[in-house]
Design an enzyme around this catalytic site. Structure first.
Site, mmCIF file in Angstrom:
data_model
loop_
_atom_site.group_PDB
_atom_site.id
_atom_site.type_symbol
_atom_site.label_atom_id
_atom_site.label_comp_id
_atom_site.label_asym_id
_atom_site.label_seq_id
_atom_site.Cartn_x
_atom_site.Cartn_y
_atom_site.Cartn_z
ATOM 1 N N ASP A 126 46.969 44.285 30.337
ATOM 2 C CA ASP A 126 47.050 42.933 29.798
ATOM 3 C C ASP A 126 47.928 42.997 28.538
ATOM 4 O OD1 ASP A 126 46.529 40.575 28.437
ATOM 5 O OD2 ASP A 126 44.363 40.639 28.781
ATOM 6 N N LYS A 162 34.872 44.688 44.598
ATOM 7 C CA LYS A 162 35.651 43.546 45.082
ATOM 8 C C LYS A 162 36.941 43.438 44.275
ATOM 9 C CE LYS A 162 32.399 40.407 44.587
ATOM 10 N NZ LYS A 162 31.682 39.128 44.635
ATOM 11 N N GLU A 221 26.197 36.134 43.009
ATOM 12 C CA GLU A 221 27.001 34.907 43.100
ATOM 13 C C GLU A 221 26.278 33.734 42.442
ATOM 14 O OE1 GLU A 221 30.119 34.146 44.640
ATOM 15 O OE2 GLU A 221 30.344 36.304 44.413
HETATM 16 N N1 LIG Z 1 35.366 41.782 41.025
HETATM 17 C C1 LIG Z 1 34.301 41.201 40.572
HETATM 18 O O1 LIG Z 1 33.253 41.413 41.077
HETATM 19 C C2 LIG Z 1 34.378 40.276 39.376
HETATM 20 C C3 LIG Z 1 33.254 40.038 38.619
HETATM 21 C C4 LIG Z 1 33.343 39.213 37.493
HETATM 22 C C5 LIG Z 1 34.564 38.606 37.180
HETATM 23 N N2 LIG Z 1 35.647 38.835 37.978
HETATM 24 C C6 LIG Z 1 36.935 38.198 37.658
HETATM 25 O O2 LIG Z 1 37.307 38.533 36.343
HETATM 26 C C7 LIG Z 1 38.060 37.469 35.762
HETATM 27 C C8 LIG Z 1 37.478 37.164 34.414
HETATM 28 O O3 LIG Z 1 37.459 38.342 33.628
HETATM 29 P P1 LIG Z 1 37.494 38.275 32.034
HETATM 30 O O4 LIG Z 1 36.491 37.337 31.541
HETATM 31 O O5 LIG Z 1 37.500 39.676 31.578
HETATM 32 O O6 LIG Z 1 38.851 37.519 31.757
HETATM 33 P P2 LIG Z 1 40.346 37.960 31.475
HETATM 34 O O7 LIG Z 1 40.700 39.242 32.067
HETATM 35 O O8 LIG Z 1 41.160 36.778 31.891
HETATM 36 O O9 LIG Z 1 40.349 38.103 29.888
HETATM 37 C C9 LIG Z 1 39.979 36.994 29.075
HETATM 38 C C10 LIG Z 1 40.947 36.857 27.879
HETATM 39 O O10 LIG Z 1 40.747 37.962 26.997
HETATM 40 C C11 LIG Z 1 41.985 38.613 26.733
HETATM 41 N N3 LIG Z 1 41.634 39.999 26.473
HETATM 42 C C12 LIG Z 1 41.272 40.956 27.357
HETATM 43 N N4 LIG Z 1 40.888 42.067 26.730
HETATM 44 C C13 LIG Z 1 41.038 41.825 25.392
HETATM 45 C C14 LIG Z 1 40.797 42.592 24.218
HETATM 46 N N5 LIG Z 1 40.266 43.811 24.278
HETATM 47 N N6 LIG Z 1 41.095 42.030 23.029
HETATM 48 C C15 LIG Z 1 41.561 40.778 22.945
HETATM 49 N N7 LIG Z 1 41.777 39.980 24.017
HETATM 50 C C16 LIG Z 1 41.514 40.512 25.226
HETATM 51 C C17 LIG Z 1 42.820 38.323 27.945
HETATM 52 O O11 LIG Z 1 44.190 38.402 27.669
HETATM 53 C C18 LIG Z 1 42.400 36.908 28.291
HETATM 54 O O12 LIG Z 1 43.098 36.006 27.469
HETATM 55 C C19 LIG Z 1 37.983 36.304 36.708
HETATM 56 O O13 LIG Z 1 39.206 36.173 37.383
HETATM 57 C C20 LIG Z 1 36.871 36.702 37.667
HETATM 58 O O14 LIG Z 1 37.058 36.166 38.959
HETATM 59 C C21 LIG Z 1 35.578 39.662 39.041
#
Ligand SMILES: NC(=O)c1ccc[n+]([C@@H]2O[C@H](COP(=O)([O-])OP(=O)(O)OC[C@H]3O[C@@H](n4cnc5c(N)ncnc54)[C@H](O)[C@@H]3O)[C@@H](O)[C@H]2O)c1
Length: 391
Positions: free
Chosen positions: A46, A144, A246
């Protein structure tokens, strides 16, 4: 904080999960030990975690060739073209079947790079390096991998098990405080559906995030693993019993998708849980105490008042996304119904006759509950959805 070495079991496959704080050299050493024959690593990260990624890349580069690729972790980029771009970069940089994709970021990067790893040469090794609470405590405790399609969230993907997960909890400390708390909504969900007896430890850890952040993050990570691990041992593809995770996602995904990411995943799931609790109250007789627990947990996450937040959510788009939910087909469901995880009580999901924790719910009822959570007085008929912004 020392490195803890745990092992996650997805069915018969075991995956080491090493976590600690300020112990990056040890985590890198563990990575190299786990991948003795690797010829290169493609670090997909990222853009927001550039500093963490540069430090990790420099340490890895002492042992093997490191290629780097950065992307914007926004929901709108969680698409097949983003996966293809990584694949093309990997082949341009001459990654081989012995190479490794290391996904560093939140759940968005984990899912995009995870799918790329599953597809490159029909499968190259994957290492997850989660940097958000959603990713570290929830998404990586799952195999997943998936991206969105224009019709909805996570409609395209596969199951792919990482070789290793490493997490320096210090990475999580740069997540803005507001994002950290709302991101923990997935954890609140795991408390409600799987480990209600861990509720006090969860709220204590939340309260201590400011005073002793790294220890609180470690406690939260361990609660996350405790909640998910037994289910993933039996059901690694989350198609049967593990569908409990879910909870809150049917409406949550619809909110997240409809808002084009303006409402983040964690927060959307929190609202989705409130809607699911309301549906559970009406259809399963969920008691008011448990509904109240939902309110308390979302309040502990520091979420805004629903009436304020839902004003920014396009109700018609939520309705459209709801009918494209990716659980469709797991169980019998009419076109005007949607499959939801509902609760009979804390830690007691409602199950169908096959033991699956999914219940068909009329879309009209789900949207009525959505309106109630939003503080709206009445729902719109499903056949003639309103357009524009929910008032
Ligand atoms: N595979 C699965 O079982 C599973 C489970 C839960 C969520 N997900 C998926 O994960 C996504 C959500 O994940 P998320 O909440 O981590 O969101 P994300 O990856 O979009 O990160 C959220 C925000 O935080 C920022 N960010 C990330 N790490 C950072 C850090 N260390 N410092 C500062 N900023 C940082 C990112 O740039 C983004 O703006 C969704 O698309 C969801 O569908 C998948």
């Amino acid at each position: 904080m020392e490195v803890t070495e745990r092992e996650l079991s997805f069915g018969t496959t075991r995956v080491p999960y090493h976590y600690g704080a300020d112990r990056l050299p040890e985590l890198v050493a563990a990575t190299i030990r786990q991948l003795p024959d690797a010829d290169a690593v493609l670090l997909v990260s990222d853009r927001r975690v550039r500093d963490h990624a540069q430090t990790l890349a420099a340490l890895l580069a002492r042992h093997l060739r490191v290629e780097t690729y950065a992307l914007d972790a926004v929901e709108a980029q969680k698409t097949l073209p983003s996966v293809q771009a990584i694949l093309e970069y990997a082949t341009e940089r001459r990654l081989s079947r012995r190479s490794v994709i290391l996904a560093m970021g939140g759940g968005t990067v984990g899912n995009i790079a995870g799918l790329a790893a599953a597809l490159l040469y029909r499968g190259t090794r994957l290492v997850h390096a989660p940097t958000t609470p959603v990713a570290a405590f929830d998404a990586v405790v799952s195999v997943k991998q998936g991206v969105n399609l224009p019709a909805g969230k996570n409609l395209c993907g596969t199951y792919f098990t990482p070789t290793l997960i490493i997490c320096d909890l210090r990475w999580l400390s740069t997540v803005p405080r507001s994002g950290l708390r709302t991101g923990l909504a997935e954890m609140a969900k795991n408390i409600l559906v799987a480990v209600p007896h861990r509720r006090d430890s969860f709220t204590t850890a939340l309260a201590e995030l400011d005073r002793r952040p790294l220890a609180a993050l470690r406690d939260l990570l361990e609660i996350g693993i405790e909640a998910k691990q037994p289910h993933l041992l039996d059901d690694p593809h989350e198609r049967r019993g593990a569908l409990v995770f879910e909870y809150g996602h049917t409406v949550g995904h619809a909110i997240e998708f409809a808002s084009a990411g303006a409402v983040g995943h964690g927060e959307a799931v929190a609202w989705g849980m409130r809607v699911a609790a309301e549906v559970s109250r009406r259809t399963r007789g969920l008691d008011l105490e448990c509904v109240e627990t939902h309110h308390q947990l979302t309040a502990a996450l520091g979420l805004p008042e629903p009436s304020e937040r839902f004003r920014t959510i396009d109700r018609a788009a939520v309705l459209r996304a709801l009918t494209a939910d990716n659980k469709r087909g797991y169980a019998a469901c009419e076109p005007d119904e949607v499959l939801m995880v509902l609760l009979d009580g804390p830690g007691r999901p409602a199950r169908d006759e096959t033991g699956r924790p999914l219940v068909p719910v009329p879309v009209a009822l789900a949207m009525d509950a959505f309106d109630r959570v939003a503080g709206a007085t009445r729902s719109e008929p499903v056949s003639r959805p309103t357009t524009g912004v929910l008032r």
